[in-house]
Design a protein around this motif. Structure first.
Motif, PDB file in Angstrom:
ATOM      1  N   GLU A  76       0.838  -1.201   0.000  1.00  0.00           N
ATOM      2  CA  GLU A  76       0.000   0.000   0.000  1.00  0.00           C
ATOM      3  C   GLU A  76       0.873   1.251   0.000  1.00  0.00           C
ATOM      4  O   GLU A  76       1.896   1.325   0.675  1.00  0.00           O
ATOM      5  CB  GLU A  76      -0.922   0.018   1.216  1.00  0.00           C
ATOM      6  N   ARG A 131      -3.478  -6.900  -7.119  1.00  0.00           N
ATOM      7  CA  ARG A 131      -3.797  -7.063  -5.698  1.00  0.00           C
ATOM      8  C   ARG A 131      -4.090  -8.538  -5.438  1.00  0.00           C
ATOM      9  O   ARG A 131      -4.642  -9.231  -6.299  1.00  0.00           O
ATOM     10  CB  ARG A 131      -5.028  -6.212  -5.370  1.00  0.00           C
ATOM     11  N   GLN A 144      -0.713  -5.546  -2.266  1.00  0.00           N
ATOM     12  CA  GLN A 144      -0.505  -5.039  -3.619  1.00  0.00           C
ATOM     13  C   GLN A 144       0.911  -5.364  -4.099  1.00  0.00           C
ATOM     14  O   GLN A 144       1.874  -5.220  -3.345  1.00  0.00           O
ATOM     15  CB  GLN A 144      -0.738  -3.528  -3.660  1.00  0.00           C
TER      16      GLN A 144
END
Length: 295
Positions: free
Chosen positions: A59, A100, A128
């Motif tokens: 992230e 993701r 991610q």
């Protein structure tokens, strides 16, 4: 101002707050990414307080201040602010995320071989990654690495993840309840945001995020911002949200909720009427809002 989404810690503030708060420094913040599967986010530089939320591997963040082994950060996904271990973020170059993790949990393998017993680490739903290329079965990915990692020579590791466990960021899923149902049985964790542990608002945010629906982090924020409020007595349908003070649940079908809750200490199905009666009986009141997220 709500401290959870206000990038100000009493000393350092984001540039956007000039003229609104008094701070020693106003900064843009360093671009960074999370380097661990799930990273706890706290309201202060102390693990003695309750965790607010969690951040997930890969992230994007802005680091506004480093202080005695801590980093004060602002999450790009939802603007949530707080303190986390400085070891769990890196400002080194990492290829931008393209995919993701859409499975409940997956693994990063050293080689594209399911029989390789040495695996990199578990990668939770929502993590991610940058995908370099794929075969029918495998995706070669960049996994962000901690700045002080001893066994890497750049800002990331190259690893292999089952391609079927990933979904492109440009390809949102259609059903947030189906996403959340993959977490059925996940242990309840206050502030949790993924498959190792999750709470009611984390479950809603996960379903929305993988479907490309902007979603804040906590249930009171979701109460204010998510969906269209429906008149009392509207028949519930799959994908609706039911709110109580301090709680939120998905409607899985006209008679059933799906929610992470302390009663079950897990993500569980529960008949709607049973949940309404139970929550009322335990002193937490009536449904405060029925909202429709999906048309």
């Amino acid at each position: 101002m709500d401290r959870r989404i206000t990038p100000f810690n009493g000393r350092v503030a984001h540039l956007s707050l000039k003229g609104q708060v008094e701070a020693e420094r106003f900064v843009e913040g360093d671009r960074a990414v999370v380097v661990w599967g799930t990273v706890d986010l706290f309201p202060s530089e102390s693990r003695a307080c309750a965790m607010d939320r969690q951040l997930l591997l890969g992230e994007a963040l802005r680091v506004l201040e480093y202080r005695e082994g801590w980093a004060f950060v602002r999450a790009c996904k939802d603007g949530y602010c707080g303190w986390t271990s400085a070891r769990h973020v890196t400002t080194e170059f990492v290829p931008g995320a393209t995919h993701r993790v859409s499975a409940r949990l997956t693994h990063g393998y050293l080689e594209p071989d399911f029989k390789v017993t040495w695996r990199f680490r578990e990668l939770p739903m929502g993590a991610q990654l940058h995908v370099f290329d794929t075969t029918d079965r495998w995706a070669r990915v960049a996994v962000p690495a901690a700045s002080d990692a001893v066994d890497r020579d750049r800002g990331y590791y190259e690893r292999f993840v089952p391609a079927s466990h990933l979904r492109a960021l440009t390809d949102p899923e259609p059903d947030p309840v189906a996403v959340s149902e993959r977490l059925l049985g996940t242990p309840y964790l206050w502030g949790g945001n993924s498959s190792p542990g999750i709470d009611c608002s984390g479950l809603v945010q996960m379903g929305c995020t993988l479907c490309g629906i902007p979603c804040p982090g906590d249930s009171d924020m979701q109460f204010r911002e998510l969906g269209e409020t429906l008149p009392p007595g509207t028949p519930p349908q799959r994908g609706d949200l039911m709110f109580w003070k301090g709680h939120v649940a998905w409607v899985a079908d006209p008679d059933t909720l799906l929610h992470a809750n302390v009663h079950h200490m897990a993500v569980a199905y529960e008949p709607i009427n049973d949940a309404i009666d139970r929550i009322r009986a335990q002193g937490d009141g009536e449904v405060t809002r029925h909202a429709r997220v999906m048309p």
